[in-house]
Design a protein around this motif. Sequence first.
Motif, short mmCIF file in Angstrom:
data_model
loop_
_atom_site.label_atom_id
_atom_site.label_comp_id
_atom_site.label_asym_id
_atom_site.label_seq_id
_atom_site.Cartn_x
_atom_site.Cartn_y
_atom_site.Cartn_z
N UNK A 162 -1.22 77.66 30.68
CA UNK A 162 -2.23 76.97 31.48
C UNK A 162 -2.24 77.55 32.88
N UNK A 163 -3.41 77.68 33.44
CA UNK A 163 -3.61 78.34 34.72
C UNK A 163 -3.03 77.52 35.88
N UNK A 164 -1.90 77.97 36.40
CA UNK A 164 -1.34 77.42 37.63
C UNK A 164 -1.30 75.91 37.67
N UNK A 165 -1.95 75.34 38.67
CA UNK A 165 -1.94 73.90 38.87
C UNK A 165 -3.36 73.35 38.74
N UNK A 166 -3.94 73.54 37.58
CA UNK A 166 -5.34 73.14 37.37
C UNK A 166 -5.54 72.03 36.36
N UNK A 167 -4.48 71.66 35.61
CA UNK A 167 -4.67 70.77 34.47
C UNK A 167 -3.74 69.55 34.52
N UNK A 168 -4.28 68.44 34.05
CA UNK A 168 -3.47 67.25 33.79
C UNK A 168 -3.86 66.72 32.41
N UNK A 169 -2.96 65.94 31.83
CA UNK A 169 -3.24 65.32 30.53
C UNK A 169 -3.14 63.82 30.69
N UNK A 170 -4.08 63.11 30.06
CA UNK A 170 -4.05 61.65 30.11
C UNK A 170 -4.05 61.09 28.68
N UNK A 171 -3.28 60.04 28.50
CA UNK A 171 -3.30 59.33 27.22
C UNK A 171 -4.52 58.42 27.17
N UNK A 172 -4.91 58.04 25.99
CA UNK A 172 -5.96 57.04 25.81
C UNK A 172 -5.28 55.70 25.62
N UNK A 173 -5.60 54.78 26.52
CA UNK A 173 -4.96 53.47 26.51
C UNK A 173 -5.99 52.39 26.16
N UNK A 174 -5.65 51.14 26.42
CA UNK A 174 -6.59 50.05 26.18
C UNK A 174 -7.82 50.21 27.09
N UNK A 175 -8.95 49.67 26.66
CA UNK A 175 -10.22 49.89 27.36
C UNK A 175 -10.14 49.51 28.84
N UNK A 176 -9.58 48.35 29.14
CA UNK A 176 -9.50 47.90 30.54
C UNK A 176 -8.63 48.83 31.37
N UNK A 177 -7.56 49.35 30.77
CA UNK A 177 -6.69 50.29 31.49
C UNK A 177 -7.40 51.62 31.72
N UNK A 178 -8.15 52.08 30.72
CA UNK A 178 -8.91 53.32 30.89
C UNK A 178 -9.95 53.16 31.99
N UNK A 179 -10.57 52.00 32.05
CA UNK A 179 -11.54 51.74 33.12
C UNK A 179 -10.86 51.72 34.49
N UNK A 180 -9.63 51.25 34.53
CA UNK A 180 -8.89 51.25 35.80
C UNK A 180 -8.64 52.68 36.28
N UNK A 181 -8.35 53.59 35.35
CA UNK A 181 -8.19 54.99 35.73
C UNK A 181 -9.51 55.57 36.24
#
Length: 355
Positions: free
Chosen positions: A329-348
């Motif tokens: 992966x190119x340097x510092x360009x990427x992050x990974x996120x889990x899929x959580x409950x709908x309300x938590x995803x909306x908080x992100x």
Amino acid sequence: MNKFEHGGNIYAARDNGEAWLDFSANVNPLGLSSAVYQSVSLGIKDVVHYPDPKAAELKKAIEACYNVPSYELVLGNGASELFYLFLQTVRPRNVLLPVPSFSEYERAALAARAKVNCFQMDPDDNFRIDWDSFMGALAVADCIILGNPNNPTGSLITRNELVHLLDEMRGGHQWLVVDESFLDFLPYDSRYTVRDLVEEYPNLFVIQSLTKFYALPGLRLGFGVACPMLAKKLNAGKDVWNVNLLAQKAGVAALNDKEYQQHSRKFIAEERQRFFERINGRKGIRAYPPSVNFMLLDVRGTGLTSSEFTQRLREKGILVRDCANYLGLDGESYVRVAIRQSAENDRLIDALEEL
């Protein structure tokens, strides 16, 4: 950043004492099934005994759920243990990894004193393997490790593609390890799994985690599927009690909980699409289409490095996986996120708006 650092580190206390909202670990957002909770709770009294060294009930449950015979099974204290066990047992000299991929593949190979060769996948093609080029790279390796779906990209390899690869390797002295740890999140895995092919291809070893889909990372549980000769060799090389009593009980309860399995797959299928549509293209973020319960984000369009992006979210009590230490992966360009409950995803999503 530590080269082999993982997500899911919730143990550093927040300044305000509140709990983290953890998007860094790819675990079923529905949490423990009630059947597993009850089984573990009732099983506490039995920890005065050694676990069953044959894990007979757990193997029976795996046989029924995955349609594989017990004599092909190798149980693990999580899937990760099985990479180390396999590589320490067969001792390949050169391991080929399509990258980016799960860092424990590389770490386990280095622990077995193998040389690691990398095959770069193209981000502009959603990190799919270019099979024509990949076939040309096979000559340098006596062991290939593939994630299906791949972590952190979510890219999938079809069963037909894997069979073609196995046919190309037939008659040689090369091993193929396929990590199917996240396939349980798919409604149907018949288009992708190769766990039923180990007797036809004795150079194939398939690994399956039970910690991700059943939300058991703290207990650690997984299994491998191998031809009988290899399974016997691997079983002889591991600790006889490597799967503890509570993990065995939790595994049996989880594999028998069909309602939880169906609900989880339905929820992930719906929520991952909704989450992807909400996050993709937002303020300079490119999201790679998720296939299971996690999603890779290219954040360079935000003007922030992945470490800066991760730190800004930490300040809001949200953990995401900085992918700066992933090979390929190119340097510092990427992050990974889990899929959580709908309300938590909306908080992100709201936190990204503020950020």
